[in-house]
Design an enzyme around this catalytic site. Structure first.
Site, PDB file in Angstrom:
ATOM      1  CD  GLU A  53       0.971  -5.804   5.775  1.00  0.00           C
ATOM      2  OE1 GLU A  53       0.337  -5.753   4.707  1.00  0.00           O
ATOM      3  OE2 GLU A  53       1.569  -6.831   6.165  1.00  0.00           O
ATOM      4  CB  ALA A 113      -0.910  -0.007   1.221  1.00  0.00           C
ATOM      5  N   GLY A 125       0.029  -4.967   0.805  1.00  0.00           N
ATOM      6  CA  GLY A 125      -1.178  -4.863  -0.003  1.00  0.00           C
ATOM      7  C   GLY A 125      -1.060  -5.576  -1.329  1.00  0.00           C
ATOM      8  CD  GLU A 153      -3.220  -7.223   2.969  1.00  0.00           C
ATOM      9  OE1 GLU A 153      -3.821  -7.384   4.042  1.00  0.00           O
ATOM     10  OE2 GLU A 153      -2.747  -6.120   2.617  1.00  0.00           O
TER      11      GLU A 153
END
Length: 627
Positions: A501, A435, A478, A481
């Site tokens: 993370e 992200a 991300g 994911e």
């Protein structure tokens, strides 16, 4: 003596070395029609090549001003005059309108070409923004090189007042305004006076309205840069420039956050209280589209912003053309009496959730062209829709815009009957490195909670068309994911997966802790999530995270082959097969078996089941109808 011509509702004249365009629909406040834009476009192209014309000026006839906007009545009629009983737009012969060509599309196409030419005009383009210069009036003026206002000027993009969104490159202008005043003005649909228009970057110079004719006489023989300073006067103080609260309030990345911040300062700042009240009185859809369009346009060129205006505009028009209520109350000015029309979005609905298969597909119900998007590339071939992440400088990090565009393109492909599989990829160096941390780093809990950060990815998980992810390079955080939201992951030998993370003091937020555990089991998921370590493609395949691993140089071809194979099957069968396998994650075995059995039974109601079994019995290749 100059030469003068009339083309419909526009007059063209050459006086000395000055070409003059006069919009000549005073009874309609010079509202622009397609024919007017075509005439202006043709004349500008001719004057650009005419050595006798050194500079061009545009003005409006009558006392009301330059131009009050585009022909809203014409756009409205085009959207609603052909509808079937279900509200879907139809042609007179009963053909669904999504198969046809709309007049409004032609109008916008010509108008945007005109605006772009004005912004790139090789000669001085002088706009007299006296009186009203709104909407389309800004398009024909504010993209020019010399934008002149007077004490009578009322400039702006008021589209949200009619349930629409700023267009004609207005999002570009508002997106580049200082200190978030563009968002404030665009979301509320404000009319700006001379001082505010200049502060916001929508105009350059103020003169007195009584000096207009004298200035024009000077411009027939003198360059604008020489003559204009002699007529310029001080614009006065800008109320927008003095409103320092605007920058804080409109820095919120969501309309609900902005409203909350307006409410927070409303007790001390009457203007903020008025702004909050005004926003709540607007169409929730148009306000959210305006916010999104203006925010993203800050990083786009005028051409890019204009290209996206059609997409955003048709999102606002969708409730009109999809039967969700008849005439929106914002168009008929009866909002106080009629309330919100049935089916219109509530204040908590984001603009990107609005879709309708009945809206013209050439407008927005399918990925248009690569120009429609800024962070992804889209294409389609052999019933496969392809989405490629395209932020190479950021290793395809997933920011809010990328999220919106990936989901929008995927949902659109899902609704397209000609698409049987979706291929999601990145670059050779990175599928997606995570992200966008910079975008999130300054968010508070209140901001993240109010915006429900990452919620939009849930729409991707609900897509029924099978998704194949081709992963090369980094797929971290991300990115990992996102890959797990696909149905099949094909990895290059150099791919790296991970959920790091924990190294940032947070945990996976896009479903990583849940999907990873279901894919690889508790032990491996704990290992990856708690340590943040990366795993290579070989280990990812061994633990069940990826479907297959191929040499990096063969990844793209292999992924396309797999996607094309899936797309060659019956679409209902492929979608239901995906649904049945996905249900295994959610149900105990007994329930899952019953669910599978019911889906199997239901497929016997499809034409493809009959065709498939008949083809098998007769030793021929089936011809799927996808129904």
């Amino acid at each position: 003596m100059g030469r003068e011509t009339f083309t419909g509702d526009v007059a063209f004249e050459v006086r000395g070395h000055l070409g003059i365009i006069t919009l000549n629909r005073p009874k309609a406040m010079n509202a622009l029609t397609q024919r007017m834009c075509e005439s202006v476009l043709i004349q500008l192209e001719e004057w650009a090549a005419d050595d006798a014309v050194a500079q061009v000026l545009v003005r409006g006839a009558g006392e009301r001003g330059l131009c009050a906007g585009g022909d809203v009545v014409g756009v409205y009629r085009d959207m609603v005059e052909h509808q079937d009983h279900d509200g879907g737009p139809m042609l007179p012969d009963g053909t669904p309108a999504y198969q046809a060509h709309f007049a409004t599309e032609d109008f916008w196409a010509v108008e945007y070409r005109m605006n772009l030419l004005i912004s790139q005009y090789p000669k001085p383009y002088i706009a007299l923004m006296d009186g009203l210069a709104l909407g389309g009036g800004m398009g024909i003026s504010a993209h020019g090189s010399h934008r002149i206002v007077t004490e009578r000027t009322r400039a702006g993009m008021p589209e949200t007042t009619i349930g629409f969104s700023p267009d004609v490159g207005g999002t570009f202008l508002l997106g580049h305004a200082p200190r978030k005043v563009g968002l404030h003005a665009g979301m509320l649909g404000l009319h700006l006076g001379a001082a505010d228009a200049i502060f916001a970057g929508l105009a350059d110079t103020r003169i007195d309205s009584g000096s207009i004719e004298a200035l024009i006489r000077e411009l027939t023989s003198r360059p604008v840069d020489e003559a204009l300073p002699e007529f310029a006067v001080e614009p006065g103080d800008s109320a927008l420039g003095a409103a320092e609260w605007i920058n804080h309030v409109y820095s919120g990345n969501d309309v609900d956050i902005i409203l909350a911040r307006l409410d927070g300062v409303a007790g001390e700042i009457p203007e903020a209280a008025e702004a909050a009240s005004t926003l709540r009185a607007r169409s929730p859809l148009s306000v959210r589209v305006a916010h999104r369009a203006i925010t993203t346009a800050a990083e786009l060129s005028l051409a890019g912003a204009s290209s996206r205006s059609t997409r955003w505009g048709c999102i606002c028009c969708a409730p009109m053309t999809s039967g969700r209520g008849s005439v929106p109350s914002w168009w008929t000015r009866t909002a106080a009496r009629a309330g919100t029309p049935p089916g219109w979005p509530t204040s908590t609905t984001t603009c990107s959730t609005i879709s309708s298969p009945r809206c013209p597909t050439r407008f927005w119900s399918c990925p248009m062209t690569e120009q429609t998007y800024t962070t992804i590339k889209v294409s389609s071939a052999k019933r496969v829709g392809r989405i490629q992440l395209n932020r190479p400088a950021a290793l395809n990090a997933l920011n809010a815009e990328t999220m919106e565009e990936v989901v929008a393109a995927t949902v659109a492909f899902d609704a397209d009957p000609q698409i049987g599989a979706i291929l999601l990829s990145g670059s050779q160096k990175a599928f997606a490195a995570g992200a966008d941390i910079k975008e999130m780093s300054e968010q508070s809990f209140a901001d993240m909670y109010a915006a429900d950060w990452f919620r939009r990815w849930e729409d991707l998980a609900r897509v029924r068309t099978p998704i194949v992810a081709a992963v090369s390079g980094y797929a971290l955080g991300g990115g990992c994911e996102l890959a797990m939201m696909a149905d099949i992951i094909i990895a290059g030998t150099g791919a790296k997966f991970g959920q790091p993370e924990i190294n940032l003091g947070v945990i996976p937020g896009m479903g990583g802790s849940q999907r990873l555990t279901r894919s690889v089991g508790k032990a491996k998921a704990m290992d990856m999530v708690l340590t943040g370590r990366h795993i290579d493609a070989e280990e990812a395949e061994r633990i069940g995270l990826v479907s297959r691993v191929v040499p990096d140089g063969e990844l793209d071809a292999e992924a396309k082959t797999v996607a094309e194979l899936i797309a060659s099957k019956s679409k209902p069968a492929a979608q239901m097969a995906k649904e049945a396998v996905a249900a295994a994650f959610e149900m105990p075995l007994a329930s899952g078996l019953q669910f599978e059995r019911r889906i199997f039974h239901s497929l016997f109601s499809t034409e493809d089941q009959s065709e498939g079994m008949d083809a098998f019995a007769n030793k021929r290749k089936p011809t799927w109808q996808h129904r």
